[in-house]
Design a protein around this motif. Structure first.
Motif, PDB file in Angstrom:
ATOM      1  N   LYS A  89      -8.873  36.186 -12.608  1.00  0.00           N
ATOM      2  CA  LYS A  89      -7.589  35.231 -12.351  1.00  0.00           C
ATOM      3  C   LYS A  89      -6.628  36.267 -11.688  1.00  0.00           C
ATOM      4  O   LYS A  89      -5.785  36.913 -12.149  1.00  0.00           O
ATOM      5  N   PRO A  90      -6.449  36.357 -10.336  1.00  0.00           N
ATOM      6  CA  PRO A  90      -5.786  37.219  -9.323  1.00  0.00           C
ATOM      7  C   PRO A  90      -4.387  37.091  -9.537  1.00  0.00           C
ATOM      8  O   PRO A  90      -3.652  37.753  -9.463  1.00  0.00           O
ATOM      9  N   GLU A  91      -4.215  35.566 -10.026  1.00  0.00           N
ATOM     10  CA  GLU A  91      -2.570  35.338 -10.002  1.00  0.00           C
ATOM     11  C   GLU A  91      -1.815  35.913 -11.153  1.00  0.00           C
ATOM     12  O   GLU A  91      -0.669  36.312 -10.855  1.00  0.00           O
ATOM     13  N   ILE A  92      -2.401  36.476 -12.222  1.00  0.00           N
ATOM     14  CA  ILE A  92      -2.064  37.239 -13.333  1.00  0.00           C
ATOM     15  C   ILE A  92      -1.472  38.389 -12.800  1.00  0.00           C
ATOM     16  O   ILE A  92      -0.490  39.137 -13.292  1.00  0.00           O
ATOM     17  N   LEU A  93      -2.143  39.055 -11.722  1.00  0.00           N
ATOM     18  CA  LEU A  93      -1.924  40.496 -11.220  1.00  0.00           C
ATOM     19  C   LEU A  93      -0.725  40.364 -10.240  1.00  0.00           C
ATOM     20  O   LEU A  93      -0.402  41.289  -9.424  1.00  0.00           O
ATOM     21  N   GLY A  94      -0.482  39.106  -9.768  1.00  0.00           N
ATOM     22  CA  GLY A  94       0.401  39.044  -8.560  1.00  0.00           C
ATOM     23  C   GLY A  94      -0.521  38.550  -7.458  1.00  0.00           C
ATOM     24  O   GLY A  94       0.296  38.820  -6.166  1.00  0.00           O
ATOM     25  N   PHE A  95      -1.624  38.205  -7.176  1.00  0.00           N
ATOM     26  CA  PHE A  95      -2.404  38.160  -6.130  1.00  0.00           C
ATOM     27  C   PHE A  95      -3.068  36.603  -6.069  1.00  0.00           C
ATOM     28  O   PHE A  95      -4.240  36.339  -5.856  1.00  0.00           O
ATOM     29  N   PRO A  96      -2.063  35.715  -5.967  1.00  0.00           N
ATOM     30  CA  PRO A  96      -2.568  34.213  -6.078  1.00  0.00           C
ATOM     31  C   PRO A  96      -3.318  34.045  -4.704  1.00  0.00           C
ATOM     32  O   PRO A  96      -4.257  33.152  -4.648  1.00  0.00           O
ATOM     33  N   ASP A  97      -2.989  34.728  -3.774  1.00  0.00           N
ATOM     34  CA  ASP A  97      -3.641  34.249  -2.347  1.00  0.00           C
ATOM     35  C   ASP A  97      -5.008  34.651  -2.488  1.00  0.00           C
ATOM     36  O   ASP A  97      -5.844  34.043  -1.524  1.00  0.00           O
ATOM     37  N   LEU A 115     -10.878  38.883   9.888  1.00  0.00           N
ATOM     38  CA  LEU A 115      -9.490  38.890   9.994  1.00  0.00           C
ATOM     39  C   LEU A 115      -9.193  38.625  11.247  1.00  0.00           C
ATOM     40  O   LEU A 115      -8.091  38.071  11.533  1.00  0.00           O
ATOM     41  N   TYR A 116      -9.865  38.904  12.256  1.00  0.00           N
ATOM     42  CA  TYR A 116      -9.420  38.669  13.717  1.00  0.00           C
ATOM     43  C   TYR A 116      -9.005  36.983  13.665  1.00  0.00           C
ATOM     44  O   TYR A 116      -8.172  36.451  14.146  1.00  0.00           O
ATOM     45  N   GLU A 117     -10.002  36.107  13.157  1.00  0.00           N
ATOM     46  CA  GLU A 117     -10.227  34.711  13.192  1.00  0.00           C
ATOM     47  C   GLU A 117      -8.796  34.196  12.270  1.00  0.00           C
ATOM     48  O   GLU A 117      -7.792  33.347  12.629  1.00  0.00           O
ATOM     49  N   PHE A 118      -8.402  35.015  11.192  1.00  0.00           N
ATOM     50  CA  PHE A 118      -7.181  34.460  10.414  1.00  0.00           C
ATOM     51  C   PHE A 118      -6.057  34.871  11.190  1.00  0.00           C
ATOM     52  O   PHE A 118      -4.937  34.074  11.134  1.00  0.00           O
ATOM     53  N   LEU A 119      -5.969  36.053  11.608  1.00  0.00           N
ATOM     54  CA  LEU A 119      -4.754  36.570  12.402  1.00  0.00           C
ATOM     55  C   LEU A 119      -4.604  35.527  13.872  1.00  0.00           C
ATOM     56  O   LEU A 119      -3.378  35.058  14.014  1.00  0.00           O
ATOM     57  N   LEU A 120      -5.611  35.103  14.405  1.00  0.00           N
ATOM     58  CA  LEU A 120      -5.716  34.446  15.529  1.00  0.00           C
ATOM     59  C   LEU A 120      -4.859  33.002  15.173  1.00  0.00           C
ATOM     60  O   LEU A 120      -4.169  32.412  16.087  1.00  0.00           O
ATOM     61  N   GLU A 121      -5.193  32.542  14.011  1.00  0.00           N
ATOM     62  CA  GLU A 121      -4.743  31.313  13.547  1.00  0.00           C
ATOM     63  C   GLU A 121      -3.321  31.408  12.816  1.00  0.00           C
ATOM     64  O   GLU A 121      -2.802  30.206  12.412  1.00  0.00           O
ATOM     65  N   GLY A 122      -2.828  32.437  12.593  1.00  0.00           N
ATOM     66  CA  GLY A 122      -1.550  32.775  12.245  1.00  0.00           C
ATOM     67  C   GLY A 122      -1.616  32.358  10.522  1.00  0.00           C
ATOM     68  O   GLY A 122      -0.720  32.106  10.049  1.00  0.00           O
ATOM     69  N   GLN A 123      -2.975  32.757   9.901  1.00  0.00           N
ATOM     70  CA  GLN A 123      -2.778  32.432   8.546  1.00  0.00           C
ATOM     71  C   GLN A 123      -2.514  33.545   7.596  1.00  0.00           C
ATOM     72  O   GLN A 123      -3.501  34.323   7.219  1.00  0.00           O
ATOM     73  N   THR A 124      -1.361  33.675   7.344  1.00  0.00           N
ATOM     74  CA  THR A 124      -0.714  34.748   6.507  1.00  0.00           C
ATOM     75  C   THR A 124      -1.577  34.951   5.179  1.00  0.00           C
ATOM     76  O   THR A 124      -1.814  36.093   4.662  1.00  0.00           O
ATOM     77  N   GLU A 125      -1.808  34.001   4.485  1.00  0.00           N
ATOM     78  CA  GLU A 125      -2.363  33.932   2.937  1.00  0.00           C
ATOM     79  C   GLU A 125      -3.592  34.320   3.161  1.00  0.00           C
ATOM     80  O   GLU A 125      -4.132  35.395   2.463  1.00  0.00           O
ATOM     81  N   GLN A 126      -4.298  34.161   3.950  1.00  0.00           N
ATOM     82  CA  GLN A 126      -5.777  34.386   4.239  1.00  0.00           C
ATOM     83  C   GLN A 126      -5.889  35.895   4.605  1.00  0.00           C
ATOM     84  O   GLN A 126      -7.018  36.584   4.205  1.00  0.00           O
ATOM     85  N   VAL A 127      -4.953  36.255   5.492  1.00  0.00           N
ATOM     86  CA  VAL A 127      -4.984  37.800   5.624  1.00  0.00           C
ATOM     87  C   VAL A 127      -4.515  38.632   4.635  1.00  0.00           C
ATOM     88  O   VAL A 127      -5.239  39.533   4.298  1.00  0.00           O
ATOM     89  N   ARG A 128      -3.742  38.229   3.715  1.00  0.00           N
ATOM     90  CA  ARG A 128      -3.417  38.859   2.521  1.00  0.00           C
ATOM     91  C   ARG A 128      -4.406  39.003   1.551  1.00  0.00           C
ATOM     92  O   ARG A 128      -4.782  39.905   1.058  1.00  0.00           O
ATOM     93  N   ALA A 129      -4.931  37.967   1.476  1.00  0.00           N
ATOM     94  CA  ALA A 129      -6.215  37.850   0.614  1.00  0.00           C
ATOM     95  C   ALA A 129      -7.374  38.609   1.074  1.00  0.00           C
ATOM     96  O   ALA A 129      -7.829  39.473  -0.024  1.00  0.00           O
ATOM     97  N   LEU A 130      -7.617  38.586   2.276  1.00  0.00           N
ATOM     98  CA  LEU A 130      -8.705  39.512   2.616  1.00  0.00           C
ATOM     99  C   LEU A 130      -8.575  40.874   2.534  1.00  0.00           C
ATOM    100  O   LEU A 130      -9.229  41.500   2.014  1.00  0.00           O
TER     101      LEU A 130
END
Length: 323
Positions: A89-97, A115-130
């Protein structure tokens, strides 16, 4: 500082020194506490196991005035990472992404492409999660910077040669990486008496990401890092060297047009910092273009992993001198 104004041929007149120092030190920190029950739910283990680890010192904990035990979240993160315990449950530690990666595991080999795909698409949450996923699963901040971030940003940086929208994509990707690196950097809270490192990019160098990467890596190695970012006048470095008890200063040089123009100015900075016993770290993709004969206090680095090796050596010498 002698003929500082003569040295400061790259001086930026509208840079306020006091504002610069305050800005460089201001960073959001991960600063909240977990109960043993919170941590047990986050990693899906019994509360009794958590308390046992606290009793034998594997998890550092404090006590409230009422006698309840509490765990700093950065302590919990380091414990989870060291023990390679899955975070349920990552959201408990502050990592809901991290929920964005559920059911879609990332490997060390696939991370740069993802990471390249996420950055290219502007997916901030996915980059943070990765990137946080990679850190929690054992990669160091230095390895993340040298690997997925460097490789992905290099690919995106080439797009402007082939696509009109390339510059916009690069700027957006940089902004996302800055956001995530600051989040990772906030995990670390070095001791109040930890050695201080300070740095940035020289005047005329507009790149944000390399210097912040250095700051994040140094923080992960237990140093108090102050990042001035891009376009920093040399006068700021001289002032900081005189005012702070610094262990090291870094210069991140990424702007191709600097070339030999900075050679003499950086030589003088090296000599000045040497008077205070301060190490000067020089790196960045264009650092080789201004390389000069080595001063005893100057270290040229080619990667963040190399930076970590150098810092570990400094820390070992520091410990040896105190015993």
């Amino acid at each position: 500082m002698g003929n500082l104004k003569c040295r400061s041929q790259f001086f930026i007149n509208d840079f306020d020194l006091t504002y610069g120092i305050e800005r460089a030190q201001r960073i959001e920190t991960v600063n909240f506490y977990l109960s043993p029950k919170d941590l047990s739910q986050a990693i899906d283990l019994s509360e009794s196991s958590i308390k046992r680890w606290m009793d034998n010192g594997k998890i550092r904990a404090d006590k409230t005035e009422g006698g309840h035990r509490k765990i700093e979240v950065d302590t919990a993160i380091q414990f989870i990472r060291a023990q390679r315990i899955p975070l349920v449950k990552p959201e408990i530690l502050g990592f809901p992404d991290l929920a964005y990666l559920t059911g879609d595991p990332v490997t060390k080999e696939s991370a740069p492409d993802r990471l390249y795909e996420f950055l290219l698409e502007g997916q901030t949450e996915q980059v943070r999660a990765l990137l946080i996923y990679l850190y929690l699963n054992g990669q160091s901040v230095a390895e993340i910077c040298d690997g997925p971030i460097r490789q992905s940003m290099s690919r995106i940086g080439e797009l402007w040669r082939h696509e009109e929208a390339g510059i916009g994509l690069e700027h957006r990707a940089t902004d996302i990486c800055l956001d995530v690196l600051n989040r990772i950097r906030a995990i670390f809270r070095p001791e109040h008496d930890a050695p201080i490192a300070l740095g940035g990019a020289p005047p005329g160098d507009p790149y944000f990401l390399p210097s912040l990467s250095v700051a994040a890596v140094l923080a992960s190695e237990g140093m108090r890092s102050i990042n001035y970012g891009p376009n920093t006048p040399f006068e700021v470095f001289y002032t900081a060297i005189e005012q702070y008890q610094l262990a090291l200063v870094w210069l991140s040089i990424s702007y191709k047009k600097h070339g030999m123009k900075l050679h003499g100015v950086i030589e003088e900075l090296a000599a000045f910092s040497n008077q205070f016993g301060i190490k000067l770290i020089i790196g960045g993709k264009e650092a080789e273009s201004i390389r000069f004969p080595l001063f005893s206090n100057v270290q040229w680095i080619a990667s963040m992993v190399e930076l970590v090796a150098f810092v570990k050596g400094l820390q070992a010498n520091r410990i040896e001198k105190t015993h």
